[in-house]
Design an enzyme around this catalytic site. Structure first.
Site, mmCIF file in Angstrom:
data_model
loop_
_atom_site.group_PDB
_atom_site.id
_atom_site.type_symbol
_atom_site.label_atom_id
_atom_site.label_comp_id
_atom_site.label_asym_id
_atom_site.label_seq_id
_atom_site.Cartn_x
_atom_site.Cartn_y
_atom_site.Cartn_z
ATOM 1 N N GLY A 15 -11.652 -4.176 -11.114
ATOM 2 C CA GLY A 15 -13.107 -3.689 -10.823
ATOM 3 C C GLY A 15 -13.054 -5.473 -9.497
ATOM 4 N N TYR A 150 -4.836 -18.203 -24.893
ATOM 5 C CA TYR A 150 -4.532 -17.604 -23.934
ATOM 6 C C TYR A 150 -2.777 -17.743 -23.378
ATOM 7 C CZ TYR A 150 -4.197 -16.291 -18.142
ATOM 8 O OH TYR A 150 -4.823 -16.203 -17.229
#
Ligand code: NAP
Length: 247
Positions: A15, A150
């Protein structure tokens, strides 16, 4: 170029940002794209502009939701040729202050999310004896301060790429990854905010740190993903290709 005509692609995190650019590029090459995102709205916005695309709301951290999307895509198209798991979040903090929640959210969205999507699509790819999986690592796999979650997740993606390439190669499936550098998306804009910098200042500093002296665009990444998803990359597997304007 319409090299992906007849191919069906699933893109998670489709998206926004890099995922959205990947959806647009794969569709431009002729693929039917399933745009999966946490929220229905951005997925619908992207899918609405592309021929043959569909929007699917799902949390990649929940295997049941991912499996349900894959079932619906197979029911609609009868095959899945390409998987690009782009979904993921960044939750930075020094290690002494990193919460269990920040650790888990990052590992779940990137690592578990990629694994779950791979596991869901591979039976169809194995049956077809054709598949292209392009995972998303990062230059952060080499290390990134204040983001141990991360950096760990993105190094894990590199290991996942090589392991899956060995396992799935004999079944006709290639598995590669791209490792983007600093790309202009919401994720890097949030990085500017966290550091109290303007976007321009933050982007300029990042650009100065690259050999090509510019930051990347989502389209820079999507172009390499499209190559790895194409027939031209049929003899490439287990590679992590840096798309970072830098060696
Ligand atoms: P982004 O603009 O923040 O987009 C991330 C997308 O992932 C959003 O659409 C988000 O949906 C979706 N998402 C997050 N968690 C999800 C979940 N649990 N389930 C389903 N969808 C979820 O980030 P981006 O910069 O395009 O990043 C895309 C990928 O590239 C990530 O894997 C990122 O680590 C990697 N990457 C980015 C850069 C960079 O510089 N930007 C560099 C290296 C690697 P919502 O909007 O609904 O939350």
């Amino acid at each position: 170029m319409r090299g992906l005509r007849g191919r069906v692609a699933v893109v998670t995190g489709g998206g926004r940002g890099i995922g959205a650019a990947v959806c647009r590029r794969l569709a431009e090459e002729g693929a039917a794209v399933a745009v999966l995102d946490l929220d229905a709205k951005p997925a619908e916005q992207v899918a609405g502009t592309l021929p043959e695309a569909g929007a699917y709301a799902a949390d990649v951290g929940d295997p049941a939701q991912v499996e349900d999307v894959v079932r619906r895509v197979l029911a609609r198209h009868g095959r899945i040729d390409i998987l690009v798991p782009c979904a993921g979040v960044m939750r930075g903090a020094p290690v002494t202050e990193m919460t269990d929640r920040a650790w888990t959210e990052v590992l779940t969205s990137h690592l578990t999310g990629s694994f779950t999507a791979v596991r869901a699509v591979t039976p169809a790819m194995i049956a077809q004896r054709h598949g292209r999986i392009v995972l998303i690592s990062s230059i952060a796999a080499r290390g990134i301060a204040d983001h141990v979650n991360y950096g760990t997740a993105k190094a894990g993606i590199a290991g996942m790429t090589r392991s899956l390439a060995l396992e799935l190669g004999p079944r006709g499936i290639t598995v590669n990854a791209v490792a983007p550098g600093f790309i202009a998306t919401r994720m890097t804009r949030e990085g500017a905010e966290r550091r109290g910098r303007t976007w321009e200042e933050h982007a300029e500093r990042a650009a100065e740190g690259t050999a090509l002296r510019r930051i990347g665009t989502p389209e820079d990444v999507a172009a390499v993903v499209a190559f790895l998803a194409s027939a031209d990359a049929g003899y490439v597997t287990g590679q992590v290709i840096h798309v970072s304007g830098d060696p």
